[in-house]
Every structure is written in C-alpha cells, then in structure tokens.
Scaffold this motif. Structure first.
Motif, mmCIF file in Angstrom:
data_model
loop_
_atom_site.group_PDB
_atom_site.id
_atom_site.type_symbol
_atom_site.label_atom_id
_atom_site.label_comp_id
_atom_site.label_asym_id
_atom_site.label_seq_id
_atom_site.Cartn_x
_atom_site.Cartn_y
_atom_site.Cartn_z
ATOM 1 N N VAL A 21 1.227 37.891 18.744
ATOM 2 C CA VAL A 21 2.099 37.216 17.363
ATOM 3 C C VAL A 21 3.128 36.698 17.930
ATOM 4 O O VAL A 21 3.710 35.960 18.438
ATOM 5 C CB VAL A 21 2.725 38.386 16.586
ATOM 6 C CG1 VAL A 21 3.987 37.956 14.998
ATOM 7 C CG2 VAL A 21 2.212 40.122 16.281
ATOM 8 N N LEU A 22 2.565 35.182 16.666
ATOM 9 C CA LEU A 22 3.534 34.165 16.155
ATOM 10 C C LEU A 22 5.132 34.420 16.045
ATOM 11 O O LEU A 22 4.603 34.452 14.619
ATOM 12 C CB LEU A 22 2.538 32.866 15.411
ATOM 13 C CG LEU A 22 2.906 31.705 15.750
ATOM 14 C CD1 LEU A 22 3.777 30.752 16.916
ATOM 15 C CD2 LEU A 22 2.682 31.105 14.704
ATOM 16 N N SER A 23 5.734 34.227 16.732
ATOM 17 C CA SER A 23 7.259 34.800 16.654
ATOM 18 C C SER A 23 7.821 33.503 16.250
ATOM 19 O O SER A 23 7.309 32.045 16.269
ATOM 20 C CB SER A 23 7.894 34.893 18.028
ATOM 21 O OG SER A 23 8.210 34.227 18.855
ATOM 22 N N SER A 38 9.582 21.316 11.202
ATOM 23 C CA SER A 38 8.753 22.270 10.317
ATOM 24 C C SER A 38 9.466 23.857 10.297
ATOM 25 O O SER A 38 10.850 23.879 10.371
ATOM 26 C CB SER A 38 7.464 22.687 11.308
ATOM 27 O OG SER A 38 7.444 23.294 12.563
ATOM 28 N N GLY A 39 8.750 24.481 9.216
ATOM 29 C CA GLY A 39 8.984 25.719 8.817
ATOM 30 C C GLY A 39 8.957 26.925 9.649
ATOM 31 O O GLY A 39 8.260 26.773 11.033
ATOM 32 N N GLU A 40 10.299 27.440 9.876
ATOM 33 C CA GLU A 40 10.515 28.292 11.197
ATOM 34 C C GLU A 40 11.003 30.287 10.553
ATOM 35 O O GLU A 40 11.509 30.453 11.722
ATOM 36 C CB GLU A 40 11.218 28.066 12.178
ATOM 37 C CG GLU A 40 11.365 26.623 12.428
ATOM 38 C CD GLU A 40 12.573 26.457 13.214
ATOM 39 O OE1 GLU A 40 13.438 26.780 13.585
ATOM 40 O OE2 GLU A 40 12.759 25.072 13.803
ATOM 41 N N THR A 41 10.025 29.435 9.131
ATOM 42 C CA THR A 41 10.066 31.037 8.740
ATOM 43 C C THR A 41 8.709 31.885 8.377
ATOM 44 O O THR A 41 7.645 31.195 7.981
ATOM 45 C CB THR A 41 11.085 31.668 7.452
ATOM 46 O OG1 THR A 41 10.721 30.279 6.699
ATOM 47 C CG2 THR A 41 12.566 31.248 8.228
ATOM 48 N N PRO A 42 8.939 33.665 8.648
ATOM 49 C CA PRO A 42 7.707 34.134 8.351
ATOM 50 C C PRO A 42 6.709 33.332 6.898
ATOM 51 O O PRO A 42 7.310 33.601 5.983
ATOM 52 C CB PRO A 42 7.939 35.559 8.261
ATOM 53 C CG PRO A 42 8.843 35.986 9.327
ATOM 54 C CD PRO A 42 9.903 34.676 8.987
ATOM 55 N N GLY A 43 5.523 32.993 7.306
ATOM 56 C CA GLY A 43 4.878 32.932 5.849
ATOM 57 C C GLY A 43 4.770 31.096 6.832
ATOM 58 O O GLY A 43 3.343 30.780 6.013
ATOM 59 N N ILE A 99 3.187 31.154 10.669
ATOM 60 C CA ILE A 99 4.579 32.482 11.630
ATOM 61 C C ILE A 99 4.199 33.648 11.280
ATOM 62 O O ILE A 99 4.070 34.183 10.156
ATOM 63 C CB ILE A 99 5.197 31.504 10.880
ATOM 64 C CG1 ILE A 99 5.699 29.741 11.745
ATOM 65 C CG2 ILE A 99 6.697 32.420 11.984
ATOM 66 C CD1 ILE A 99 7.343 29.029 11.555
ATOM 67 N N GLY A 100 4.291 34.388 11.961
ATOM 68 C CA GLY A 100 3.721 36.236 11.660
ATOM 69 C C GLY A 100 2.786 36.901 12.129
ATOM 70 O O GLY A 100 2.339 38.007 11.559
ATOM 71 N N ASP A 101 1.009 35.915 11.680
ATOM 72 C CA ASP A 101 -0.045 36.227 11.699
ATOM 73 C C ASP A 101 0.218 36.911 13.133
ATOM 74 O O ASP A 101 0.403 36.217 14.185
ATOM 75 C CB ASP A 101 -0.495 34.735 11.787
ATOM 76 C CG ASP A 101 -0.965 34.307 10.342
ATOM 77 O OD1 ASP A 101 -0.879 35.193 9.559
ATOM 78 O OD2 ASP A 101 -1.263 33.527 10.253
ATOM 79 N N GLU A 102 -0.574 37.336 13.573
ATOM 80 C CA GLU A 102 -1.488 38.030 14.611
ATOM 81 C C GLU A 102 -1.965 36.900 15.061
ATOM 82 O O GLU A 102 -3.936 36.801 14.316
ATOM 83 C CB GLU A 102 -2.091 39.586 14.898
ATOM 84 C CG GLU A 102 -2.138 39.595 16.302
ATOM 85 C CD GLU A 102 -2.573 41.496 16.218
ATOM 86 O OE1 GLU A 102 -2.074 42.025 17.102
ATOM 87 O OE2 GLU A 102 -3.703 41.345 15.471
ATOM 88 N N VAL A 103 -2.284 36.223 16.356
ATOM 89 C CA VAL A 103 -3.503 35.056 16.320
ATOM 90 C C VAL A 103 -4.367 36.135 17.957
ATOM 91 O O VAL A 103 -3.553 36.553 18.643
ATOM 92 C CB VAL A 103 -2.835 33.787 17.448
ATOM 93 C CG1 VAL A 103 -3.937 33.118 17.418
ATOM 94 C CG2 VAL A 103 -1.874 33.207 15.939
#
Length: 281
Positions: A21-23, A38-43, A99-103
């Motif tokens: 998971v990308l944290s 860059s953006g650093e929050t989930p989504g 961010i938050g995806d399971e890669v």
C-alpha cells in the motif's frame, strides 16, 4: 569465464510478484529526497516512478552477496559475472497511482542473452514488470540488466573519455550528495554497496566515488519531462551509457524532438552523456 547460457535461459518465464500500500509517509520521504512537493493525502496522485520504491524484493540480510545484492539464483538467473548494472528500460503509462492504493508488481524474466563487449562477456537479462493499483493497470516496464566481468587488477573500470555533453534547451543541476544517494537506496530497499559504501566502491570496485543509481536518474528525467509538458508522458525509455559519481554535480537536460516529444539526458559536469532518454505523449 565459461557461461552455460542454456542453463541461464532456463530462468526465462520465471515469475515474482509482491504488493504494498502506498502510504502518505512514503510520499513525504520521496518528496523530501527529491526536493519536490505534491499532494500527500490519500487519493492524491503519486509522483512518477514512485513504484520503484514499492513492493521490492525483501531478501534477508544473511542472504545478501558481498556486493549487497541478493545472492544469485532466485528470481533472477545465477549469472556468474561479478558486476551487475541497470542498463536501461522502457515504460508505458496507462493511469496514475494514487496515495492509499495497493500497488502490485508482477515480474517475469523475458530473455537472457550472452554477448561480447569491450571488457569481455556481457550477459543481458530482460525483465518485464506489470504494475497495477487497486487492480487498475497503471504501467508496464521493461528492465534491462547487464552482468559483466570485473576489470583486471590495476585496470580502471571506467570507459574511455568522450566529449563533454552539451547543455539542453532546458537544464537543471543536481548535487549527488552521499545523503541523497543513501536516502534513495533506503526508499528502494537497494543494498548495492556501490551507492553508499565509499570504501567498498573505491577499494573493491575501483571507482572514484559513489555511483548515482540508474533508476534515480531515470526518475529525475521522467519527472523533468512531465514538468516541462505539464502532464505525464505516454511512454518513456532510457539507456545508461556512462556512470555518474558523487565527485561532482550533474545536469538533467531536455530538447524538443521532431515528433513533439522530448529527448533527454544526464551528464556529470564537464563529462559525457551518462544516460539518454526519450519521452512521448
């Protein structure tokens, strides 16, 4: 040295896969390492080539070879040549990692080829990676790895001198500090000692300084291309043709290509091209 190429080609088709998971924490570390924001929050959309830092092989320390790489003969074929380098690669991008995806990375050995170069036998291993994010295809990658002999005692491993590379129409300067290289090694879980152990790289490998990672250079060039065009490319490819050390600054460069894409390269200050790349949209 005799290589049993038929034995090594038995690794063609071998597979490996892993997920992570990308944290937000990794994105903060990635941006801090590259001095980017860059953006650093989930989504939020993740930076390009952050997948190099995800789902990497996690070999126990006791199973590492003397150079810090995993011992030969697992997923990759046991090529009995001591020097291993990333020779190049190519990417096709289909979507964004959020961010938050399971890669998930699924890797397959596609080819093993023996050639002869200036320094002796060269063994090229081609690996194909398919990367998905929450099941969405986001990119495919071809990775070209080269194995070669170590130079004879007293012989420099460097290539013959070439003409200095020019600056591009667009260019920026990078300082490859030891901390910079160490941070990137840590994020990518890369134990190769040429990137952080100055005594090893000088006394054992015979180089004048720490070596700047090929994937790090590729990341800089791909991000530079996206920044210049305002969007990620559809394809990006690169080829390593020289080495950059931590002994001096280097530049990343770009010029417009006839097809509307970009031609890119890296070069140490006053030195020849080290990596050349192209990006298309």
């Amino acid at each position: 040295m005799s290589l049993d190429i038929d034995h090594l080609r038995g690794w063609i088709g071998r597979e490996d896969s892993a997920s992570e998971v990308l944290s937000p924490a990794l994105i903060r570390q990635f941006n801090a390492t590259f001095d980017r924001s860059s953006g650093e929050t989930p989504g939020d959309v993740a930076p390009l080539l952050v997948h190099f830092c995800l789902a990497q092989p996690t070999v126990p320390t006791t199973e590492l070879g003397p150079d810090g790489h995993a011992a030969r003969g697992g997923f990759l074929p046991p090529v009995p040549l001591p020097r291993r380098m990333w020779a190049g690669g190519a990417f096709s991008f289909y979507g964004d990692i959020l961010i938050g995806d399971e890669v998930t990375r699924r890797s397959v050995v596609k080819d093993v080829v023996l050639k002869t170069g200036r320094t002796g036998p060269l063994c090229f291993v081609t690996v194909e990676h398919e990367v998905t994010a929450n099941g969405r295809p986001v990119l495919t990658e071809r990775q070209d790895i080269v194995y070669r002999e170590a130079p004879a005692k007293g012989q420099s491993p460097a290539k013959p001198a070439a003409d200095p590379a020019p600056l591009g129409e667009k260019s920026t300067q990078i300082t490859p500090s030891a901390a910079y290289l160490f941070r990137y090694s840590a994020m990518t879980f890369n134990g190769h000692r040429i990137h952080y152990d100055k005594d090893y790289v000088r006394d054992v490998e015979g180089y004048p300084g720490l070596i700047v990672h090929g994937p790090l250079q590729a990341t800089l060039l791909c991000q530079f291309a996206a920044d210049l065009k305002g969007t990620r490319p559809a394809t990006f490819s690169f080829r390593s043709i020289g080495t950059i050390f931590d002994t001096n600054d280097f530049t990343i460069n770009a010029v417009e290509a006839e097809d509307g894409g970009l031609r890119l390269w890296t070069a140490q200050a006053g030195g020849p091209t080290a990596m050349e790349a192209s990006a298309s949209w």
